[in-house]
Design an enzyme around this catalytic site. Structure first.
Site, PDB file in Angstrom:
ATOM      1  N   LYS A   1       9.620  -4.304   2.539  1.00  0.00           N
ATOM      2  CA  LYS A   1       8.199  -4.207   2.867  1.00  0.00           C
ATOM      3  C   LYS A   1       7.433  -4.269   1.543  1.00  0.00           C
ATOM      4  O   LYS A   1       7.390  -3.311   0.776  1.00  0.00           O
ATOM      5  CB  LYS A   1       7.885  -2.904   3.608  1.00  0.00           C
ATOM      6  CG  LYS A   1       6.455  -2.863   4.099  1.00  0.00           C
ATOM      7  CD  LYS A   1       6.256  -1.756   5.126  1.00  0.00           C
ATOM      8  CE  LYS A   1       4.874  -1.865   5.764  1.00  0.00           C
ATOM      9  NZ  LYS A   1       3.774  -1.728   4.796  1.00  0.00           N
TER      10      LYS A   1
ATOM     11  N   GLU B   1       2.907 -11.990   2.064  1.00  0.00           N
ATOM     12  CA  GLU B   1       2.258 -10.978   1.233  1.00  0.00           C
ATOM     13  C   GLU B   1       1.993 -11.516  -0.171  1.00  0.00           C
ATOM     14  O   GLU B   1       2.898 -12.020  -0.825  1.00  0.00           O
ATOM     15  CB  GLU B   1       3.220  -9.767   1.166  1.00  0.00           C
ATOM     16  CG  GLU B   1       2.583  -8.465   0.816  1.00  0.00           C
ATOM     17  CD  GLU B   1       2.021  -7.721   2.032  1.00  0.00           C
ATOM     18  OE1 GLU B   1       1.985  -8.291   3.151  1.00  0.00           O
ATOM     19  OE2 GLU B   1       1.600  -6.568   1.833  1.00  0.00           O
TER      20      GLU B   1
ATOM     21  N   CYS C   1       0.172  15.653 -35.591  1.00  0.00           N
ATOM     22  CA  CYS C   1       0.257  16.815 -36.487  1.00  0.00           C
ATOM     23  C   CYS C   1       0.809  16.333 -37.817  1.00  0.00           C
ATOM     24  O   CYS C   1       1.818  15.642 -37.875  1.00  0.00           O
ATOM     25  CB  CYS C   1       1.194  17.858 -35.873  1.00  0.00           C
ATOM     26  SG  CYS C   1       1.897  19.008 -37.075  1.00  0.00           S
TER      27      CYS C   1
HETATM   28  S1  IVH Z   1       5.589  -8.276   9.441  1.00  0.00           S
HETATM   29  C1  IVH Z   1       4.661  -8.664  13.205  1.00  0.00           C
HETATM   30  N1  IVH Z   1       7.022  -8.179   7.259  1.00  0.00           N
HETATM   31  O1  IVH Z   1       2.981  -4.600   6.283  1.00  0.00           O
HETATM   32  C2  IVH Z   1       4.408  -7.714  12.139  1.00  0.00           C
HETATM   33  N2  IVH Z   1       4.855  -7.192   7.228  1.00  0.00           N
HETATM   34  O2  IVH Z   1       1.590  -3.102   8.899  1.00  0.00           O
HETATM   35  C3  IVH Z   1       3.561  -8.248  11.092  1.00  0.00           C
HETATM   36  N3  IVH Z   1       4.232  -6.214   5.073  1.00  0.00           N
HETATM   37  O3  IVH Z   1      -0.022  -6.105   7.183  1.00  0.00           O
HETATM   38  C4  IVH Z   1       3.939  -7.885   9.743  1.00  0.00           C
HETATM   39  N4  IVH Z   1       6.073  -6.755   4.015  1.00  0.00           N
HETATM   40  O4  IVH Z   1       0.852  -6.496   4.857  1.00  0.00           O
HETATM   41  C5  IVH Z   1       5.864  -7.839   7.837  1.00  0.00           C
HETATM   42  N5  IVH Z   1       8.380  -8.185   5.376  1.00  0.00           N
HETATM   43  C6  IVH Z   1       7.237  -7.868   5.982  1.00  0.00           C
HETATM   44  C7  IVH Z   1       6.201  -7.186   5.266  1.00  0.00           C
HETATM   45  C8  IVH Z   1       5.031  -6.852   5.953  1.00  0.00           C
HETATM   46  C9  IVH Z   1       4.885  -6.170   3.899  1.00  0.00           C
HETATM   47  C10 IVH Z   1       2.909  -5.613   5.308  1.00  0.00           C
HETATM   48  C11 IVH Z   1       1.863  -6.571   5.808  1.00  0.00           C
HETATM   49  C12 IVH Z   1       1.354  -6.036   7.098  1.00  0.00           C
HETATM   50  C13 IVH Z   1       1.836  -4.629   7.080  1.00  0.00           C
HETATM   51  C14 IVH Z   1       2.243  -4.232   8.483  1.00  0.00           C
END
Ligand code: IVH
Length: 664
Positions: free
Chosen positions: A114, A173, A423
């Site tokens: 994430k 992202e 110092c």
């Molecule tokens: S999937 C269907 N995959 O997390 C779900 N999100 O609350 C849509 N994010 O707004 C998101 N890494 O900014 C997904 N590997 C990843 C991610 C990811 C970061 C963030 C993204 C999104 C939030 C989800």
């Protein structure tokens, strides 16, 4: 229009797109920079002469759009969802149980990191990038097309020989690497501009600039993790989607994996969490997704979050707490460091009760006061740090802190050198203690068992007045210390005795000359035959050594000009400290002996220089990753080597960690 001219322009664009991809996405350039520049200049020239040939997906058009007054709204074709997040293992198991209950079979999951950045959507019409937007509220975001165009890892054109799809919406992202974030902040600081609190804010702030030239100057990157609308192609699994995106020129995190069943997912969560600090970008957990698209469709969505995915977060690294007091620590070189004493708080399983405020300038910049509620961050083994103050929680009773104008330990005067207050006391016991701690440390004389507590007592009981006095301690001396038994005393004496046999580079490091860390010490050890020769070196002798600059040279001269240094060296000789006195390249501290390194991506110094650093310390640099590789140094835009490293389980470190290894 001259057909051959048009063909040439198109051919150049195709080549440049391809080499961009090799360079930025794969980290495997096929041509030299000079050759690339030649292609690029030729295209630029042709376009300048025939502006009617310029198209928006030309590689020359990444920067060039005019600043906007405000962003337009952008409505997403399919809403951009958010994720439910959990932190407990039991919650992920519950997620899995819910999924299995709805589907009644064993589930295959895809796991992705994430990424802690900013969600965006990219639209490709007939293979050409036509629009880009922020997530916004999920339905409507901001149109940031011009800005996204400047990000090198976002293809302007889909890389494929197949006929392009009429419509493809790519989601992922935008982020900034930790190294780049720090460099950017340093730069902003130098120009007295507002700095960013973390890489996420830096990425978001940079992407939401009205002037695309500003965005272009910011080191942004992009990982993709999914699709919006697609016309002309069907996928049956999420894994297939990721493969496809990778094939057509996008960066997909090398950390993505596929598992059957939740147990392996949980194991992987742990593994990624352990390796979190090795990455050069911030992640705050993993995302677990049901692989089969058909199963995803059956599970569906509930109030803006899919039922087929969950964010399994890592424990927070930031916590709120209160500053009880601010004190000042005196380091080995006399630097006064303000330290916040905190109401103890648990961060990632460790109790934190103090955090560094770095120096007076940082303290003033963050405006930390006694009594303030602050955000404290602890990342891996790094010393906890006060990140920011929650000013809205102020009651008015907070007290400002002023750096003392005398050393809090010895009372000597202090001198301000840039942001650092130092110092200048020659017999400051705090400095003495820190000098001896450094002398005995693993990388220097390596005296096992001689810890900080023992050294503190030796100094306060005035049993040592410099590091060399350690060699004249007796058992009865040690037995006078608190909580010191016969056996520990004997062990310490043995360790001290053993440390007398050392090498030149370790000894130079142990002396604690300012600006002389492991790497510089090894340079000096290579150049001079012994301490005597080093102590007689002139400024010219020193700056002639590649890797030694004026500041280090001056510091070495100053060190050897001190009476106390002469005394220290005589005592060391009398004690029988012995080191091999001969010149040999890579005798070094040999801290990297037998270690093999591979560099991937760009680092901030020339590779040749990094390579010679490794070699001087006894290590080896090779060009490809194998099981025998000990470390892969992941620079910016590190690509396939990184993937290999992960596959083979080779340790990956960032540039900063690498510098830690070779420098001080
Ligand atoms: S999937 C269907 N995959 O997390 C779900 N999100 O609350 C849509 N994010 O707004 C998101 N890494 O900014 C997904 N590997 C990843 C991610 C990811 C970061 C963030 C993204 C999104 C939030 C989800």
């Amino acid at each position: 229009m001259n057909q051959t001219l048009k063909d040439r322009v198109e051919e150049l664009r195709k080549k440049i797109h391809y080499h961009n991809y090799r360079y930025y996405v794969l980290d495997e350039p096929e041509i030299s920079d000079a050759e690339y520049d030649r292609l690029f200049s030729e295209l630029e020239e042709l376009e300048a002469k025939h502006p009617q040939l310029i198209t928006l997906d030309s590689p020359t058009q990444r920067v060039g759009a005019k600043p906007l007054k405000q962003f337009g709204a952008y409505e997403h074709g399919i809403p951009m969802l958010s994720l439910n997040s959990v932190t407990e293992e039991s919650d992920v198991r519950e997620f899995d149980a819910r999924v299995r209950k709805a589907l009644e079979w064993e589930i295959e999951y895809v796991v992705e990191p994430k990424i802690d950045g900013l969600a965006i959507e990219l639209v490709y019409e007939n293979g050409v990038f036509s629009a880009g937007s922020t997530r916004g509220d999920g339905r409507t975001g901001e149109d940031i097309t011009q800005n996204l165009r400047t990000i090198k890892t976002i293809p302007l054109r889909i890389l494929s020989d197949d006929p392009p799809l009429p419509l493809l919406e790519v989601r992922g992202e935008v982020f900034m690497s930790v190294g780049k974030f720090k460099a950017l902040n340093a730069e902003l600081g130098k120009r007295a501009m507002k700095m960013f609190a973390n890489p996420r804010n830096a990425a978001a702030g940079s992407v939401r600039q009205l002037d695309p030239r500003v965005t272009a100057s910011r080191p942004l990157d992009f990982f993709t993790y999914g699709l919006g609308r697609v016309e002309g192609k069907d996928f049956s699994t999420h894994w297939e989607i990721l493969d496809y995106l990778r094939d057509i020129g996008f960066k997909v995190s090398p950390l993505v994996r596929r598992f059957k069943g939740i147990d392996d997912v949980i194991k992987y969560h742990e593994e990624v969490q352990e390796r979190r600090d090795e990455l050069d970008y911030e992640i705050d957990g993993i995302v677990v997704k049901v692989n089969s698209i058909e199963q995803q469709d059956r599970l569906g969505t509930i109030s803006r979050s899919p039922r087929w995915a969950v964010a399994y977060k890592f424990p927070a690294r930031e916590e709120f707490t209160r500053v009880k007091d601010i004190m000042v620590q005196v380091g080995r070189t006399g630097a006064l460091t303000p330290v916040a004493l905190l109401e103890p708080v648990q961060i990632g399983g460790v109790t934190v009760s103090r955090a560094t405020l770095h120096n007076e300038d940082e303290l003033l910049r963050k405006d930390v006061r006694i009594g303030d509620t602050v955000v404290v961050e602890r990342a891996g083994d790094v010393i906890p740090e006060v990140v920011s103050v929650i000013k809205s929680k102020r009651t008015g009773a907070e007290k400002e802190f002023k750096m003392p104008d005398r050393c809090p330990v010895c009372g000597a005067e202090v001198l301000k050198e840039g942001p650092i207050v130092r110092c200048i006391g020659v017999s400051c016991s705090a400095q003495l203690k820190e000098r001896i701690v450094h002398f005995a440390s693993l990388r220097a004389m390596d005296i096992e068992g001689l810890g900080e507590k023992v050294i503190e007592q030796l100094v306060s009981k005035q049993m040592v007045s410099d590091a060399a006095d350690l060699f004249f301690l007796t058992k009865s001396d040690l037995l006078k210390l608190d909580r010191m038994g016969e056996q520990s005393a004997r062990n310490i004496l043995n360790a001290i005795e053993k440390s007398k046999q050392t090498n030149f580079s370790r000894l130079i490091l142990a002396l604690g000359i300012r600006h002389v860390g492991t790497y510089t010490a090894s340079l000096l050890a290579d150049e001079f035959s012994d301490l005597d020769a080093l102590s007689r070196a002139s400024y010219e002798d020193l700056v002639r050594i590649p890797g030694i600059g004026p500041e280090v040279a001056k510091s070495v001269l100053l060190f050897f000009a001190q009476d106390s240094t002469r005394e220290l060296i005589e005592k060391l000789e009398r004690a029988g400290v012995w080191y091999e006195k001969k010149k040999k390249v890579s005798e070094g501290g040999q801290v990297l002996a037998d270690k093999t390194f591979v560099f991937s991506g760009r680092i901030s110094m020339p590779r040749e220089q990094a390579k010679s650093m490794v070699e001087r310390l006894g290590g080896k640099v090779t060009s490809s990753v194998s099981k025998k590789t000990d470390y892969v140094i992941a620079g910016e835009e590190a690509g396939s080597k990184l993937v290999n490293a992960k596959k083979l389980g080779v340790r990956v470190i960032g540039e900063e960690e690498f510098m830690e290894m070779v420098k001080e």
